[in-house]
Design a protein around this motif. Structure first.
Motif, PDB file in Angstrom:
ATOM      1  N   GLY A 180       0.785  -1.226   0.000  1.00 21.14           N
ATOM      2  CA  GLY A 180       0.000   0.000   0.000  1.00 21.14           C
ATOM      3  C   GLY A 180       0.816   1.273   0.000  1.00 21.14           C
ATOM      4  N   ALA A 181       2.149   1.162   0.047  1.00 18.84           N
ATOM      5  CA  ALA A 181       3.026   2.338   0.016  1.00 18.84           C
ATOM      6  C   ALA A 181       3.937   2.244  -1.199  1.00 18.84           C
ATOM      7  CB  ALA A 181       3.852   2.421   1.294  1.00 18.84           C
ATOM      8  N   VAL A 182       4.567   3.366  -1.552  1.00 17.52           N
ATOM      9  CA  VAL A 182       5.558   3.394  -2.623  1.00 17.52           C
ATOM     10  C   VAL A 182       6.930   3.569  -1.987  1.00 17.52           C
ATOM     11  CG1 VAL A 182       6.419   4.639  -4.639  1.00 17.52           C
ATOM     12  CG2 VAL A 182       3.961   4.274  -4.359  1.00 17.52           C
ATOM     13  N   ILE A 183       7.817   2.634  -2.254  1.00 19.43           N
ATOM     14  CA  ILE A 183       9.166   2.663  -1.695  1.00 19.43           C
ATOM     15  C   ILE A 183      10.153   2.856  -2.835  1.00 19.43           C
ATOM     16  CG2 ILE A 183      10.886   1.394  -0.361  1.00 19.43           C
ATOM     17  CD1 ILE A 183       8.645  -0.083   1.018  1.00 19.43           C
ATOM     18  N   ARG A 184      11.038   3.833  -2.687  1.00 18.54           N
ATOM     19  CA  ARG A 184      11.976   4.199  -3.740  1.00 18.54           C
ATOM     20  C   ARG A 184      13.345   3.573  -3.475  1.00 18.54           C
ATOM     21  NH1 ARG A 184       8.607   8.343  -2.654  1.00 18.54           N
ATOM     22  NH2 ARG A 184       9.903   9.086  -0.931  1.00 18.54           N
ATOM     23  N   PHE A 185      13.876   2.878  -4.492  1.00 23.47           N
ATOM     24  CA  PHE A 185      15.182   2.239  -4.393  1.00 23.47           C
ATOM     25  C   PHE A 185      16.091   2.696  -5.532  1.00 23.47           C
ATOM     26  CE2 PHE A 185      12.572  -1.042  -2.259  1.00 23.47           C
ATOM     27  CZ  PHE A 185      13.336  -1.271  -1.118  1.00 23.47           C
ATOM     28  N   PHE A 186      17.401   2.728  -5.256  1.00 24.36           N
ATOM     29  CA  PHE A 186      18.404   2.752  -6.320  1.00 24.36           C
ATOM     30  C   PHE A 186      19.286   1.535  -6.103  1.00 24.36           C
ATOM     31  CE2 PHE A 186      20.687   4.780  -2.888  1.00 24.36           C
ATOM     32  CZ  PHE A 186      22.029   4.427  -3.069  1.00 24.36           C
ATOM     33  N   GLU A 195      12.512   3.749   6.190  1.00 23.98           N
ATOM     34  CA  GLU A 195      11.607   3.472   7.300  1.00 23.98           C
ATOM     35  C   GLU A 195      10.443   2.577   6.861  1.00 23.98           C
ATOM     36  OE1 GLU A 195      11.752   4.405  10.637  1.00 23.98           O
ATOM     37  OE2 GLU A 195      13.829   4.786  10.056  1.00 23.98           O
ATOM     38  N   ARG A 196       9.902   2.853   5.698  1.00 23.05           N
ATOM     39  CA  ARG A 196       8.789   2.047   5.210  1.00 23.05           C
ATOM     40  C   ARG A 196       9.227   0.611   4.932  1.00 23.05           C
ATOM     41  NH1 ARG A 196       5.687   6.090   0.902  1.00 23.05           N
ATOM     42  NH2 ARG A 196       4.557   7.321   2.464  1.00 23.05           N
ATOM     43  N   TRP A 197      10.420   0.454   4.351  1.00 21.23           N
ATOM     44  CA  TRP A 197      10.898  -0.895   4.044  1.00 21.23           C
ATOM     45  C   TRP A 197      11.169  -1.683   5.328  1.00 21.23           C
ATOM     46  CZ3 TRP A 197      10.555  -4.329   0.538  1.00 21.23           C
ATOM     47  CH2 TRP A 197      11.367  -5.472   0.581  1.00 21.23           C
ATOM     48  N   ASN A 198      11.792  -1.053   6.308  1.00 20.09           N
ATOM     49  CA  ASN A 198      12.052  -1.752   7.568  1.00 20.09           C
ATOM     50  C   ASN A 198      10.762  -2.171   8.248  1.00 20.09           C
ATOM     51  OD1 ASN A 198      14.844  -1.575   7.389  1.00 20.09           O
ATOM     52  ND2 ASN A 198      14.937   0.430   8.417  1.00 20.09           N
ATOM     53  N   ALA A 199       9.766  -1.304   8.215  1.00 13.65           N
ATOM     54  CA  ALA A 199       8.468  -1.630   8.814  1.00 13.65           C
ATOM     55  C   ALA A 199       7.804  -2.785   8.052  1.00 13.65           C
ATOM     56  CB  ALA A 199       7.566  -0.405   8.812  1.00 13.65           C
ATOM     57  N   GLU A 200       7.922  -2.743   6.728  1.00 15.99           N
ATOM     58  CA  GLU A 200       7.338  -3.802   5.895  1.00 15.99           C
ATOM     59  C   GLU A 200       8.015  -5.132   6.159  1.00 15.99           C
ATOM     60  OE1 GLU A 200       4.774  -5.493   3.141  1.00 15.99           O
ATOM     61  OE2 GLU A 200       4.737  -3.436   3.906  1.00 15.99           O
ATOM     62  N   PHE A 201       9.338  -5.115   6.301  1.00 14.98           N
ATOM     63  CA  PHE A 201      10.078  -6.349   6.508  1.00 14.98           C
ATOM     64  C   PHE A 201       9.815  -6.918   7.901  1.00 14.98           C
ATOM     65  CE2 PHE A 201      13.744  -9.182   6.799  1.00 14.98           C
ATOM     66  CZ  PHE A 201      13.763  -9.713   5.515  1.00 14.98           C
ATOM     67  N   ARG A 202       9.740  -6.043   8.891  1.00 17.62           N
ATOM     68  CA  ARG A 202       9.449  -6.507  10.263  1.00 17.62           C
ATOM     69  C   ARG A 202       8.067  -7.149  10.332  1.00 17.62           C
ATOM     70  NH1 ARG A 202      12.030  -1.629  11.862  1.00 17.62           N
ATOM     71  NH2 ARG A 202       9.971  -0.623  12.033  1.00 17.62           N
TER      72      ARG A 202
END
Length: 258
Positions: free
Chosen positions: A211-217, A248-255
């Motif tokens: 439900g969120a957009v996470i930006r990666f390079f 922060e969003r990725w860490n929350a998603e992974f947890r």
């Protein structure tokens, strides 16, 4: 394409934009002998094949092809990633994948075929299970759940196709990958995309996750001094958050997935 030794030398000389004189000098031979080798009037020694391949910076896979065309056995092994000869390379890659968790990381070959992925990558594509024979270019560009998960798909595709050309082993796409790239470029929705690069130092891929957009390079690593075809063609791509919010969003998603 003519597969004779002379034709292969001529092909790579043109790819590298070298004259016969320049190649003869780099390979420590004479322009006359160079001309005779290309026309088939002279037969090269094994040493000469290797000198010419080195001067032309020919990828290891194609050096084997040049040796075969000249009547010699291939020199460079082509081991599988799980073969005993590749044990230390496979171990190092495994450590890179494990230590990069929970951030995504993948291993690809020269054709962008997915060989390995860490838990972070599996989580990134959790909504679209990756098939065993996955090809990253096809996953992102062709219709499907991975393409749907890329929020800035229209910006990513031109950059990805350009990257495929730029990152080719030896700077030249192999026939199979060149055909795949051309096939993907010819898709109507790809042909319409604007190809002008954005005025930013690093290009981000925006993934829709939970439900969120996470930006990666990403950062791509290769083997520094390969003498095996597979080792030369391996690439490890490690993804990093582009900003604090994405981290922060990725860490929350992974947890949440643990």
């Amino acid at each position: 394409m003519d597969s004779s030794f002379g034709a292969l030398v001529r092909y790579w000389r043109r790819v590298r934009a070298m004259s016969q004189l320049a190649l003869a000098s780099a390979a420590m031979t004479t322009p006359r002998h160079m001309s005779f080798l290309e026309t088939g009037r002279s037969h090269p020694s094994r040493e000469m094949v290797l000198r010419l391949a080195g001067a032309l910076d020919v990828p290891l896979r194609d050096r084997n092809g040049m040796l075969l065309a000249a009547g010699f056995a291939p020199l460079y092994a082509h081991s599988g990633l799980d073969d005993p000869a590749m044990r230390r390379v496979a171990a190092a890659i495994g450590q890179m994948l494990d230590r990069h968790d929970p951030l995504p990381a993948v291993v690809m070959d020269r054709g962008w075929n997915l060989l390995r992925a860490n838990q972070g990558a599996a989580r990134l594509f959790a909504s679209a299970p990756i098939p065993a024979d996955a090809n990253v270019l096809k996953l992102i560009i062709e219709p499907g759940p991975v393409r749907d998960a890329v929020a800035n798909w229209g910006d990513v595709v031109p950059a990805l196709l350009e990257r495929a050309r730029r990152e080719a082993v030896g700077g030249v796409l192999d026939l199979a990958t060149a055909e795949l790239v051309q096939q993907l470029r010819s898709r109507p929705e790809v042909e319409r995309l604007i190809t002008a690069p954005p005025a930013i130092p690093v290009f981000d891929v925006h993934f829709r996750v939970g439900g969120a957009v996470i930006r990666f390079f990403s950062i791509v690593s290769t083997i520094g001094t390969p003498i095996d075809v597979t080792a030369q063609e391996l690439r490890v791509e490690a993804f990093f958050p582009s900003d604090h919010e994405s981290a922060e969003r990725w860490n929350a998603e992974f947890r949440a997935a643990i």
